[in-house]
Write a protein that holds these residues in place. Sequence first.
Motif, mmCIF file in Angstrom:
data_model
loop_
_atom_site.group_PDB
_atom_site.id
_atom_site.type_symbol
_atom_site.label_atom_id
_atom_site.label_comp_id
_atom_site.label_asym_id
_atom_site.label_seq_id
_atom_site.Cartn_x
_atom_site.Cartn_y
_atom_site.Cartn_z
ATOM 1 N N MET A 80 4.949 -8.620 -17.949
ATOM 2 C CA MET A 80 4.633 -9.271 -16.681
ATOM 3 C C MET A 80 5.218 -10.679 -16.613
ATOM 4 O O MET A 80 5.474 -11.189 -15.534
ATOM 5 C CB MET A 80 3.112 -9.326 -16.503
ATOM 6 C CG MET A 80 2.667 -9.932 -15.205
ATOM 7 S SD MET A 80 0.875 -9.835 -15.088
ATOM 8 C CE MET A 80 0.643 -10.762 -13.584
ATOM 9 N N GLN B 10 -5.030 -1.191 -17.929
ATOM 10 C CA GLN B 10 -4.393 0.111 -17.695
ATOM 11 C C GLN B 10 -3.650 0.583 -18.936
ATOM 12 O O GLN B 10 -3.727 1.758 -19.305
ATOM 13 C CB GLN B 10 -3.438 0.034 -16.506
ATOM 14 C CG GLN B 10 -2.751 1.351 -16.198
ATOM 15 C CD GLN B 10 -1.797 1.252 -15.011
ATOM 16 O OE1 GLN B 10 -1.681 0.210 -14.367
ATOM 17 N NE2 GLN B 10 -1.119 2.337 -14.721
ATOM 18 N N GLY C 209 -2.466 -14.730 -10.243
ATOM 19 C CA GLY C 209 -1.960 -13.557 -10.957
ATOM 20 C C GLY C 209 -2.971 -12.916 -11.885
ATOM 21 O O GLY C 209 -2.700 -11.872 -12.477
ATOM 22 N N THR C 210 -4.145 -13.513 -12.001
ATOM 23 C CA THR C 210 -5.156 -13.016 -12.942
ATOM 24 C C THR C 210 -5.532 -11.553 -12.709
ATOM 25 O O THR C 210 -5.551 -10.777 -13.670
ATOM 26 C CB THR C 210 -6.409 -13.915 -12.908
ATOM 27 O OG1 THR C 210 -6.022 -15.231 -13.308
ATOM 28 C CG2 THR C 210 -7.492 -13.401 -13.822
ATOM 29 N N PRO C 211 -5.841 -11.139 -11.481
ATOM 30 C CA PRO C 211 -6.202 -9.727 -11.291
ATOM 31 C C PRO C 211 -5.081 -8.767 -11.699
ATOM 32 O O PRO C 211 -5.346 -7.735 -12.317
ATOM 33 C CB PRO C 211 -6.499 -9.625 -9.791
ATOM 34 C CG PRO C 211 -6.856 -11.014 -9.379
ATOM 35 C CD PRO C 211 -6.006 -11.909 -10.235
ATOM 36 N N SER C 212 -3.843 -9.116 -11.406
ATOM 37 C CA SER C 212 -2.719 -8.249 -11.779
ATOM 38 C C SER C 212 -2.571 -8.164 -13.290
ATOM 39 O O SER C 212 -2.331 -7.086 -13.840
ATOM 40 C CB SER C 212 -1.416 -8.766 -11.172
ATOM 41 O OG SER C 212 -1.482 -8.740 -9.780
ATOM 42 N N LEU C 213 -2.698 -9.306 -13.960
ATOM 43 C CA LEU C 213 -2.614 -9.319 -15.421
ATOM 44 C C LEU C 213 -3.718 -8.460 -16.017
ATOM 45 O O LEU C 213 -3.464 -7.621 -16.890
ATOM 46 C CB LEU C 213 -2.713 -10.756 -15.952
ATOM 47 C CG LEU C 213 -2.829 -10.888 -17.475
ATOM 48 C CD1 LEU C 213 -1.563 -10.392 -18.155
ATOM 49 C CD2 LEU C 213 -3.119 -12.335 -17.860
ATOM 50 N N GLN C 214 -4.931 -8.650 -15.547
ATOM 51 C CA GLN C 214 -6.056 -7.884 -16.081
ATOM 52 C C GLN C 214 -5.865 -6.392 -15.837
ATOM 53 O O GLN C 214 -6.073 -5.582 -16.741
ATOM 54 C CB GLN C 214 -7.360 -8.367 -15.454
ATOM 55 C CG GLN C 214 -8.582 -7.676 -16.021
ATOM 56 C CD GLN C 214 -9.854 -8.344 -15.576
ATOM 57 O OE1 GLN C 214 -10.009 -9.547 -15.733
ATOM 58 N NE2 GLN C 214 -10.777 -7.573 -15.027
ATOM 59 N N ASP C 215 -5.460 -6.016 -14.629
ATOM 60 C CA ASP C 215 -5.247 -4.602 -14.314
ATOM 61 C C ASP C 215 -4.176 -3.988 -15.200
ATOM 62 O O ASP C 215 -4.347 -2.876 -15.718
ATOM 63 C CB ASP C 215 -4.856 -4.429 -12.844
ATOM 64 C CG ASP C 215 -5.988 -4.724 -11.879
ATOM 65 O OD1 ASP C 215 -7.151 -4.846 -12.326
ATOM 66 O OD2 ASP C 215 -5.700 -4.870 -10.672
ATOM 67 N N LEU C 216 -3.083 -4.695 -15.393
ATOM 68 C CA LEU C 216 -1.983 -4.199 -16.218
ATOM 69 C C LEU C 216 -2.413 -4.026 -17.667
ATOM 70 O O LEU C 216 -2.141 -2.996 -18.291
ATOM 71 C CB LEU C 216 -0.808 -5.183 -16.121
ATOM 72 C CG LEU C 216 0.516 -4.769 -16.711
ATOM 73 C CD1 LEU C 216 1.090 -3.592 -15.946
ATOM 74 C CD2 LEU C 216 1.484 -5.945 -16.648
ATOM 75 N N ARG D 254 3.250 -16.515 -0.196
ATOM 76 C CA ARG D 254 2.416 -16.710 -1.381
ATOM 77 C C ARG D 254 3.213 -17.381 -2.505
ATOM 78 O O ARG D 254 2.743 -18.339 -3.123
ATOM 79 C CB ARG D 254 1.854 -15.365 -1.837
ATOM 80 C CG ARG D 254 0.854 -15.474 -2.948
ATOM 81 C CD ARG D 254 0.243 -14.088 -3.242
ATOM 82 N NE ARG D 254 -0.711 -14.163 -4.304
ATOM 83 C CZ ARG D 254 -1.998 -14.457 -4.162
ATOM 84 N NH1 ARG D 254 -2.491 -14.695 -2.970
ATOM 85 N NH2 ARG D 254 -2.800 -14.522 -5.203
#
Length: 191
Positions: A93, A68, A58-65, A9
């Motif tokens: 991040m 949260q 990386g959008t989902p990880s940024l949004q989740d972080l 990836r």
Amino acid sequence: MGRWEPDARGRLAKAALELYGERGYEQTTVAEIARRAGLTERTFFRHYADKREVLFGGTPSLQDLFVQAVTEAPPATTPIDALALGLDAAGEMFVDRRDFARKRQAVITANAELQERELIKLASLSAALADALRARGVPEPAASLTAEAGVAVFKVGFERWVSPGEQREMAPLMRESLDALKAVTAGGRAS
């Protein structure tokens, strides 16, 4: 293809960004990205739906972080201060990712389709933040206004962070942008 190497990836993202910078987004094909990464097109499609998503993976990880951090803020935290915790988490991040972010931003800035996708990403982030704030008991329209303000602060802070010559880390730039917003909304002037 050679023997298996790790981080397919990441290799695909790096290869895509290199090619987008060299040839342009529109002129680059998935086959060329896969070849540059030493992988197959099939492997590319296991990781990304299309060549555009390489830039937004990386959008989902940024949004989740971000969400949260807002969700887990202490109960007495004001909405804007909960948002500040989310901005801090988002800034973490991006540590050691400035070069990639600068190249990515240059590709997005040069392409209207990618600019539109970036706006969709930011709208989705705002909606998720508003949901998190409502779950904390923040009523409307305060939840939506705070979320939109947070996304604006993120956007401005990010743009400052990737600007040529900027060397400071993202988190302090986010805090400066948030402080400027607070000053303006308090009736003062941002410095």
